[in-house]
Design a protein around this motif. Sequence first.
Motif, PDB file in Angstrom:
ATOM      1  N   ALA A 103      56.740  32.519  43.368  1.00 31.33           N
ATOM      2  CA  ALA A 103      55.379  33.183  42.921  1.00 31.33           C
ATOM      3  C   ALA A 103      54.742  32.921  41.739  1.00 31.33           C
ATOM      4  O   ALA A 103      55.671  32.530  40.736  1.00 31.33           O
ATOM      5  N   GLY A 104      53.921  33.503  41.177  1.00 33.71           N
ATOM      6  CA  GLY A 104      53.090  33.567  39.853  1.00 33.71           C
ATOM      7  C   GLY A 104      52.895  32.109  39.497  1.00 33.71           C
ATOM      8  O   GLY A 104      52.518  31.219  40.267  1.00 33.71           O
ATOM      9  N   ASP A 105      52.752  31.884  38.230  1.00 35.13           N
ATOM     10  CA  ASP A 105      52.003  30.674  37.599  1.00 35.13           C
ATOM     11  C   ASP A 105      53.165  29.483  38.110  1.00 35.13           C
ATOM     12  O   ASP A 105      52.484  28.303  38.202  1.00 35.13           O
ATOM     13  N   ALA A 106      54.276  29.882  38.198  1.00 40.98           N
ATOM     14  CA  ALA A 106      55.388  28.824  38.436  1.00 40.98           C
ATOM     15  C   ALA A 106      55.282  28.140  39.748  1.00 40.98           C
ATOM     16  O   ALA A 106      55.381  26.934  39.924  1.00 40.98           O
ATOM     17  N   ALA A 107      54.502  28.724  40.592  1.00 41.76           N
ATOM     18  CA  ALA A 107      53.995  28.182  42.060  1.00 41.76           C
ATOM     19  C   ALA A 107      53.396  27.025  41.957  1.00 41.76           C
ATOM     20  O   ALA A 107      53.554  26.038  42.928  1.00 41.76           O
ATOM     21  N   ALA A 108      52.555  26.633  40.892  1.00 47.19           N
ATOM     22  CA  ALA A 108      51.773  25.561  40.823  1.00 47.19           C
ATOM     23  C   ALA A 108      52.669  24.267  40.627  1.00 47.19           C
ATOM     24  O   ALA A 108      52.239  23.256  40.900  1.00 47.19           O
ATOM     25  N   LEU A 109      53.979  24.358  40.025  1.00 46.48           N
ATOM     26  CA  LEU A 109      54.774  23.181  39.867  1.00 46.48           C
ATOM     27  C   LEU A 109      55.064  22.661  41.447  1.00 46.48           C
ATOM     28  O   LEU A 109      55.299  21.598  41.402  1.00 46.48           O
ATOM     29  N   ARG A 110      54.972  23.509  42.484  1.00 42.72           N
ATOM     30  CA  ARG A 110      55.064  22.911  43.896  1.00 42.72           C
ATOM     31  C   ARG A 110      54.063  21.967  44.415  1.00 42.72           C
ATOM     32  O   ARG A 110      54.354  21.235  45.205  1.00 42.72           O
ATOM     33  N   GLN A 111      53.116  21.838  43.405  1.00 42.39           N
ATOM     34  CA  GLN A 111      52.063  20.791  43.740  1.00 42.39           C
ATOM     35  C   GLN A 111      52.065  19.373  43.163  1.00 42.39           C
ATOM     36  O   GLN A 111      51.642  18.428  43.500  1.00 42.39           O
ATOM     37  N   ILE A 112      53.297  19.323  42.482  1.00 37.50           N
ATOM     38  CA  ILE A 112      53.676  18.046  41.917  1.00 37.50           C
ATOM     39  C   ILE A 112      53.988  16.996  43.057  1.00 37.50           C
ATOM     40  O   ILE A 112      54.879  17.441  43.786  1.00 37.50           O
ATOM     41  N   PRO A 113      53.434  15.948  43.100  1.00 38.63           N
ATOM     42  CA  PRO A 113      53.695  15.042  44.034  1.00 38.63           C
ATOM     43  C   PRO A 113      55.103  14.557  44.094  1.00 38.63           C
ATOM     44  O   PRO A 113      55.622  14.225  43.200  1.00 38.63           O
ATOM     45  N   GLY A 114      55.957  14.551  45.441  1.00 35.82           N
ATOM     46  CA  GLY A 114      57.154  14.317  45.511  1.00 35.82           C
ATOM     47  C   GLY A 114      58.249  15.387  45.408  1.00 35.82           C
ATOM     48  O   GLY A 114      59.404  15.025  45.437  1.00 35.82           O
ATOM     49  N   VAL A 115      57.851  16.611  44.925  1.00 37.78           N
ATOM     50  CA  VAL A 115      58.754  17.532  44.807  1.00 37.78           C
ATOM     51  C   VAL A 115      58.548  18.463  46.047  1.00 37.78           C
ATOM     52  O   VAL A 115      57.521  18.537  46.727  1.00 37.78           O
ATOM     53  N   ILE A 116      59.795  19.019  46.323  1.00 35.04           N
ATOM     54  CA  ILE A 116      59.661  19.823  47.478  1.00 35.04           C
ATOM     55  C   ILE A 116      60.600  21.345  47.448  1.00 35.04           C
ATOM     56  O   ILE A 116      61.878  21.106  46.644  1.00 35.04           O
ATOM     57  N   ALA A 117      60.192  22.216  47.744  1.00 32.40           N
ATOM     58  CA  ALA A 117      60.859  23.667  47.176  1.00 32.40           C
ATOM     59  C   ALA A 117      61.743  24.133  48.574  1.00 32.40           C
ATOM     60  O   ALA A 117      61.475  25.039  49.232  1.00 32.40           O
ATOM     61  N   ILE A 118      62.729  23.427  48.724  1.00 34.08           N
ATOM     62  CA  ILE A 118      63.639  23.467  49.913  1.00 34.08           C
ATOM     63  C   ILE A 118      65.060  23.127  49.470  1.00 34.08           C
ATOM     64  O   ILE A 118      65.224  22.170  48.669  1.00 34.08           O
ATOM     65  N   GLY A 119      66.078  23.852  49.944  1.00 28.15           N
ATOM     66  CA  GLY A 119      67.371  23.337  49.499  1.00 28.15           C
ATOM     67  C   GLY A 119      68.001  22.293  50.026  1.00 28.15           C
ATOM     68  O   GLY A 119      67.362  21.581  51.032  1.00 28.15           O
ATOM     69  N   GLY A 120      68.839  21.496  49.070  1.00 26.29           N
ATOM     70  CA  GLY A 120      69.513  20.552  49.708  1.00 26.29           C
ATOM     71  C   GLY A 120      69.646  19.270  48.532  1.00 26.29           C
ATOM     72  O   GLY A 120      70.430  18.307  48.800  1.00 26.29           O
ATOM     73  N   GLY A 121      68.966  19.516  47.287  1.00 29.14           N
ATOM     74  CA  GLY A 121      69.000  18.794  46.546  1.00 29.14           C
ATOM     75  C   GLY A 121      69.610  19.271  45.199  1.00 29.14           C
ATOM     76  O   GLY A 121      69.618  20.238  44.556  1.00 29.14           O
ATOM     77  N   VAL A 122      70.947  18.270  44.644  1.00 27.30           N
ATOM     78  CA  VAL A 122      71.776  18.429  43.503  1.00 27.30           C
ATOM     79  C   VAL A 122      71.611  17.652  42.337  1.00 27.30           C
ATOM     80  O   VAL A 122      71.608  16.384  43.012  1.00 27.30           O
TER      81      VAL A 122
END
Length: 161
Positions: A103-122
Amino acid sequence: MKMTSLIVFTALCLPALAHAQAPQMEKNISTAMAQAIIAGAVEECAKTSFRVSVVVVDKAGQLAAALRGDGTAPHTVEFARMKAYTARTRNQTSLEFAAATAAGDAAALRQIPGVIAIGGGVPIKAGTETIGAVGVSGAPGGDKDETCAKAGIAKVAAALN
């Protein structure tokens, strides 16, 4: 006076120029390490009959190694790559990234090409330095993918210290 200033300036700059030409030395993922991480992640997921694909990216976020698991859906390799890329570029798990950008302003980071907001990356860290990341996709939930990814990293933990 001008000549003296020029000589002093030149004397101060020459060591910096020589140092700038030295090769950059950095830690990174080796092929053998990437393969061991993949094997460890697949082994962990197999304990619970999860069929997964696993991708390891290097320090630059570029593909180091990938495995599409038997019986996995076609999208799992790309999802695993995006999870690994997210973990590498954000220096946090993709599950942490999902929570931080919900939520909030940080949600804009999800628009960066190639990133995904779902678990499984470490992220893969040598000490405190992130040198790559692993992404797992195919288990029933990002938290389970993350458990397998962490198990893969655990296989090479001694080499990372």
